[in-house]
Design a protein around this motif. Sequence first.
Motif, PDB file in Angstrom:
ATOM      1  N   GLY A 328       2.341  -4.468  -1.621  1.00  0.00           N
ATOM      2  CA  GLY A 328       2.890  -4.096  -0.322  1.00  0.00           C
ATOM      3  C   GLY A 328       4.243  -3.426  -0.408  1.00  0.00           C
ATOM      4  N   ASP A 329       4.718  -3.115  -1.617  1.00  0.00           N
ATOM      5  CA  ASP A 329       6.021  -2.475  -1.791  1.00  0.00           C
ATOM      6  C   ASP A 329       5.907  -0.970  -1.580  1.00  0.00           C
ATOM      7  N   THR A 330       6.829  -0.427  -0.826  1.00  0.00           N
ATOM      8  CA  THR A 330       6.951   1.023  -0.700  1.00  0.00           C
ATOM      9  C   THR A 330       7.850   1.532  -1.830  1.00  0.00           C
ATOM     10  N   PRO A 331       7.931   2.833  -2.050  1.00  0.00           N
ATOM     11  CA  PRO A 331       8.872   3.348  -3.055  1.00  0.00           C
ATOM     12  C   PRO A 331      10.305   2.880  -2.820  1.00  0.00           C
ATOM     13  N   LEU A 332      10.690   2.694  -1.542  1.00  0.00           N
ATOM     14  CA  LEU A 332      12.046   2.236  -1.259  1.00  0.00           C
ATOM     15  C   LEU A 332      12.266   0.802  -1.742  1.00  0.00           C
ATOM     16  N   HIS A 333      11.243  -0.043  -1.659  1.00  0.00           N
ATOM     17  CA  HIS A 333      11.345  -1.396  -2.220  1.00  0.00           C
ATOM     18  C   HIS A 333      11.629  -1.333  -3.725  1.00  0.00           C
ATOM     19  N   LEU A 334      10.919  -0.451  -4.419  1.00  0.00           N
ATOM     20  CA  LEU A 334      11.104  -0.344  -5.863  1.00  0.00           C
ATOM     21  C   LEU A 334      12.475   0.230  -6.201  1.00  0.00           C
ATOM     22  N   LEU A 361       9.394  -9.092   3.085  1.00  0.00           N
ATOM     23  CA  LEU A 361      10.738  -8.618   2.745  1.00  0.00           C
ATOM     24  C   LEU A 361      10.796  -7.105   2.922  1.00  0.00           C
ATOM     25  N   ASN A 362      11.920  -6.642   3.456  1.00  0.00           N
ATOM     26  CA  ASN A 362      12.100  -5.201   3.545  1.00  0.00           C
ATOM     27  C   ASN A 362      13.009  -4.721   2.421  1.00  0.00           C
ATOM     28  N   PHE A 363      13.373  -3.482   2.492  1.00  0.00           N
ATOM     29  CA  PHE A 363      14.152  -2.867   1.412  1.00  0.00           C
ATOM     30  C   PHE A 363      15.500  -3.565   1.216  1.00  0.00           C
ATOM     31  N   SER A 364      16.186  -3.901   2.305  1.00  0.00           N
ATOM     32  CA  SER A 364      17.506  -4.525   2.198  1.00  0.00           C
ATOM     33  C   SER A 364      17.420  -5.901   1.559  1.00  0.00           C
ATOM     34  N   ASP A 365      16.351  -6.631   1.830  1.00  0.00           N
ATOM     35  CA  ASP A 365      16.173  -7.943   1.196  1.00  0.00           C
ATOM     36  C   ASP A 365      16.005  -7.797  -0.314  1.00  0.00           C
ATOM     37  N   ASN A 366      15.230  -6.828  -0.724  1.00  0.00           N
ATOM     38  CA  ASN A 366      15.072  -6.560  -2.155  1.00  0.00           C
ATOM     39  C   ASN A 366      16.397  -6.154  -2.779  1.00  0.00           C
TER      40      ASN A 366
END
Length: 531
Positions: A328-334, A361-366
Amino acid sequence: MLICTRLCIEVISVLKGKYSEFAHLQPQLTPKRNTVLHIAAQFGQLACVEWILDSHSCSPLLQQPNLKGDTPLHLAAREGHRAVVEALLDAKALHLEIESGVGTDKAMLRMTNKEKDTALHEAVRYHHSKVVKLLIEADPHFIYGANSTGYTPLYMAAEREYEDLVEIIIDTSPSSDHKGIEGRTALHAAVLCRHQAMTKKILGWKPMLIKEVDENGWSPLHCAAYMRDAAITKQLLDESSQDKSVIYLGIKNSNRTALHIASYNGCMDIVKLLLSHAPDCCEQVDENGNNVFHFAMMKKHPSHFGSELLIKDGLRVRGLVNEKDAQGDTPLHLLASFGVNDVDFILDETVDKMERNKEKLNFSDNFISSRNKFSWGTLSALECPQLYHLHERSKEYLRRPFRSSSSQQAQVDDRFEGFKKYSRLPFRPSSLQHVIRKDDSKYGGKIDDDEEEDDKIISSVKKASETHLIVATLTATVTFAAGFTLPGGYSDTDGMAILTKKASFKAFVVSDTIALTFSQPLPSPCFTCWA
């Protein structure tokens, strides 16, 4: 040369004088089971070889192997003695015609030693081009197989970058075997060597080799992308312009294409080449659902590769920027997980910053939980995009030629005042998901992995501190006991020290008192450091 010729003549005269018949020489062997023909062939003594070959009884020596399985032809080819090789081949043909009349036998050419090397393998390994051509012309229709290591002569020549030998083998024996180690072909070897001339020659010989893969599913195109060689990639793509299926080939067990590899390595030239030949190959994902943008965020690059992909509208990849992988990760998560400092990608309006993965979790959480270090530019862009743009504009302004002007100076001051104002803003995630997660009944009070690891560290530190405290107490007890215990003991009658009247005892008491007076208490132990 003249000295060698005279020495050879003397050797022949000695042999003739000592052995009236050549049959007496046949049983003579060295510790490595080399015959006299082996030795003469190895050292290129053509006159000796010809004298030995003049006897019809030498026929068994032509194919007699030594301890390693080498025939005289193996040794002559290994050392590059073309004249000796030619003499051995002619002698074999002559003896067979006299004895059986069936013509030239190719058995000696095809004989292998214990490493399964033929004479051609030996000549290729040591780059003897004249010997290679002579051996192939003697038996042009024979297909030389692989030796014990997995090398065929053609693959061996390509891997060693012997361009002349590759041309000789292909031109003289078009049906040569092209296989090599781990299932690779000669084209794989040429690409991995980044040799454009050999690549062109092999492609012109067998264009279909571009689709052959090794044991791990790597095609030559995968290798070119891995080596970051755009020129060879273009060669391969131009040759396969009629059949583009090679672009879609995936590696065994991961299904990664050449485009994924190029994106991971940050090779924009190769990415553009692949997409120009097959625009829809960008839609392919690996076994974990990662697309071209995901791979761009798995590795830090000197340039902002992810944002470059977004800028290139002609690549038609913008629609993939918010796609999710299997987790479920987008490129922004990575980007956040791998610590990629690509501010332009983060601030692009097409990138969804609030998309959540399967763990909610969204990008900021990562970003918060990531242990990677980010640059100041990335941090400032996350805190306040206005600050980042203000800083970039101020840097651009300062690079311009400065003209003394009160209005310009005031403008610069205003920009830096704004910079100072925004730099004091604390960074906060866009959500408190990573905080409330452990209290959420949906997760059963589950604590994040990082927090579990912190609890383990704290527990181990506490255990270590208890151990160190016990050791410190025992050490202090022994130290003070030793300081107050007098040597010699005490008298049973008056309780005074027995050695009171001794001068050495008095010196001890004075020294002990001074040491105890001036001694300082030990600092509190740092259990965290000790642990």
